[in-house]
Each structure stands twice: as structure tokens, then as C-alpha cells.
Design a protein around this motif. Structure first.
Motif, PDB file in Angstrom:
ATOM      1  N   ALA A 172       0.833  -1.208   0.000  1.00 14.84           N
ATOM      2  CA  ALA A 172       0.000   0.000   0.000  1.00 14.84           C
ATOM      3  C   ALA A 172       0.865   1.254   0.000  1.00 14.84           C
ATOM      4  N   LEU A 173       2.009   1.177   0.688  1.00 14.85           N
ATOM      5  CA  LEU A 173       2.905   2.332   0.734  1.00 14.85           C
ATOM      6  C   LEU A 173       3.493   2.625  -0.643  1.00 14.85           C
ATOM      7  N   SER A 174       3.797   1.577  -1.404  1.00 19.39           N
ATOM      8  CA  SER A 174       4.325   1.771  -2.756  1.00 19.39           C
ATOM      9  C   SER A 174       3.288   2.431  -3.661  1.00 19.39           C
ATOM     10  N   VAL A 175       2.045   1.975  -3.546  1.00 21.07           N
ATOM     11  CA  VAL A 175       0.967   2.572  -4.348  1.00 21.07           C
ATOM     12  C   VAL A 175       0.790   4.035  -3.978  1.00 21.07           C
ATOM     13  N   ALA A 176       0.824   4.340  -2.670  1.00 23.15           N
ATOM     14  CA  ALA A 176       0.716   5.730  -2.229  1.00 23.15           C
ATOM     15  C   ALA A 176       1.896   6.552  -2.736  1.00 23.15           C
ATOM     16  N   GLY A 177       3.081   5.950  -2.733  1.00 18.00           N
ATOM     17  CA  GLY A 177       4.263   6.647  -3.251  1.00 18.00           C
ATOM     18  C   GLY A 177       4.142   6.959  -4.723  1.00 18.00           C
TER      19      GLY A 177
END
Length: 302
Positions: free
Chosen positions: A264-269
Motif C-alpha cells: 500500500a505504501l508503494s501505491v501511495a508513493g
């Protein structure tokens, strides 16, 4: 709705460059299973130079314009040879790809500081937001990092080579195909100076040959040609900002091709990177003259 062919060509070139460059990490990782890093780099440069010389043989044009060759060669030593060698040595000394990608993400900010005397807050905020997004995409690799003094020194040297090399390339007012053969020749010569001090190992299997062909022809010739044309045609900060998209593109290809799930953090990034680039590209440089550095010596525009 009118059809703007030049705009679509520009967007298409940009998308193709990001896609090709993003796939480079996956192919390079594949190839390094069957060869040492320096052997892979040497053979990649040899293949790229051979392809460029074949093209030159058909064009009957081998060198840049007289009076510009020293500048072109110095640019190649920085942007291609120096950057590639320092990048590899940073990885070899324990710097993870995520840390290296995040550090190199400072390039557009450095370019902005060096070239644009006045810039909007929105433009600077966009670069910072995209930089934070890059760190979010690479956070897992950053958390696994092992830092060393030598590794960080090589990483900062790679950043300096890429930044200064791109600025020098902006000064070159000749067609990319007129300058790339000389630049790859001097870069290969630089690699040969380091080769006696580096491990050289190659397994001639399909898992090495295919990545070598991709990196030597598609990336070193095709994608670099696109990169040089974008540098010539656009604002340098905008062009270098596109490198923020490369780790995100690699993560997407890693998911689509290899099935590795995105956090999820990668998608947000990735969302932060896209939003940051929108701010950068919608707020052009106020001092355009500072980005359009005059070229020394004779010129030969496309």
C-alpha cells in the motif's frame, strides 16, 4: 477536438522512455545472475558501441563537429561512463538499489538549483513531493540498507556524474547519433581502466544473452537516444524529473511480469510521484534562459 501531432509524439516518446528505462532494472538483475557486474557493463558498452558504429557506417558520419569533440567526450565520461561505474561500485559496496534510487532522486532538485535562478513554490513543492513518493516506493529497500563510507562516496559520485553530465549534454546542439558513438567509446575506455581490478565472470547462457541484448541495444542505444532528444527539446529539470517515474514503473513491471505484489505504501508513493510531477510540469521555469545554455563551438541541430 483538434489533433496536436507534436504533443502526442512528445507524450509518446516520454512514455516509451519511462517504460524502457523501468524495464532495465529487471533485465539487469536477470543478467547479473550469470555474470559479474563489471563484465556485464563492459559487454553492454561493447555491444552498444558496435551497434552505433554500424549505424555510423551507413550514415558516413563518425564524429561530432570539430571544436565540440572534447566537450562531447567529457559529457560521455560523466553521463555514461562515470555514472555507470560509480553506480555499480556503490551497489558492490553495500548500498541497496532503493537507497541509490532515492539518493539519485535529488538530481532534479540539484538541477533546479544550478540552472533556474527563480522558481515557483509550486514547482519546488512538486519536486519535493515526488522525491518523498520515491522514498515511499523504495522504503523496503531503504530499511534493508547497509551503509558504508565507500559505498556512499560512490553513490554521491554517481549523483554528481549524472547531474553534471545532463547539464553538459544540454549544451550539445548536435543530433544524438552524432555524439553517442564518441561518448560510448570513451566510456568503454574508462571501463577498461577499471577492469583489471574487478571480478570478470560470464556464463554464456540465454539468461545472460537476452538481458545483454536488451541493455546493450534497447537501453544503451534506443532509450539513451530518446533521453538525449528529450534533453534537447525540453526543460532539463522537467526531463530529469521523469526519473522519479522509473522506480515506480519498475515496481509495476515487477508486479505484472514477476507477480511480486505492491505494498500500500508503494501505491501511495506512486500517487505522490504523479502528483508531484504534475506540479512540476504545470509550473514552467520562470527563467528559461538559464536552462538554455549556449553551445560552445559549431552547431548542427537536427
Amino acid at each position: 477536438m483538434s489533433f496536436d501531432r507534436s504533443a502526442w509524439t512528445s507524450h509518446g516518446s516520454t512514455a516509451l522512455f519511462v517504460l524502457l528505462w523501468s524495464g532495465g532494472a529487471i533485465f539487469a538483475k536477470w543478467g547479473l545472475f550469470h555474470a559479474s557486474a563489471f563484465a556485464f557493463l563492459l559487454l553492454r558498452f561493447i555491444l552498444a558501441l558496435a551497434a552505433l558504429l554500424l549505424i555510423c557506417a551507413r550514415r558516413w558520419r563518425w564524429l561530432p563537429e570539430p571544436g565540440t569533440r572534447a566537450t562531447v567526450a567529457a559529457t560521455g565520461l560523466l553521463l555514461i561512463g562515470g555514472y555507470s561505474i560509480c553506480y555499480l561500485l556503490a551497489l558492490d559496496h553495500g548500498i541497496t538499489p532503493g537507497v541509490l534510487a532515492t539518493l539519485l532522486g535529488a538530481q532534479p532538485i540539484l538541477t533546479l538549483a544550478l540552472l533556474e535562478r527563480r522558481y515557483s513554490r509550486a514547482r519546488l513543492a512538486g519536486l519535493f513531493l515526488a522525491f518523498c513518493g520515491l522514498a515511499m516506493v523504495m522504503v523496503q529497500s531503504i530499511g534493508m540498507a547497509r551503509f558504508s563510507v565507500a559505498g556512499m562516496a560512490y553513490a554521491f559520485a554517481a549523483l554528481a556524474c549524472m547531474t553534471l553530465g545532463a547539464i553538459l549534454q544540454k549544451r550539445v546542439r548536435q543530433a544524438p547519433m552524432d555524439v553517442m558513438p564518441l561518448q560510448y567509446a570513451v566510456s568503454l575506455a574508462l571501463c577498461l581502466l577499471f577492469a583489471p581490478f574487478q571480478p570478470i565472470r560470464v556464463e554464456w547462457v540465454a539468461g545472460f544473452v537476452l538481458p545483454l541484448l536488451w541493455m546493450g541495444l534497447v537501453i544503451s542505444v534506443g532509450a539513451t537516444l530518446l533521453f538525449y532528444r528529450m534533453i534537447q527539446a525540453g526543460n532539463l529539470v522537467n526531463v530529469t524529473s521523469l526519473f522519479y517515474l522509473v522506480p515506480a514503473g519498475t515496481a509495476m513491471l515487477d508486479y505484472l511480469i514477476l507477480g511480486n505484489r505492491l505494498s500500500a505504501l508503494s501505491v501511495a508513493g506512486m500517487g505522490a510521484i504523479l502528483l508531484g510531477l504534475m506540479l512540476v510540469l504545470r509550473n514552467p521555469a520562470r527563467d528559461a534562459a538559464s536552462s538554455a545554455i549556449p553551445a560552445p563551438g559549431p552547431s548542427n541541430t537536427r
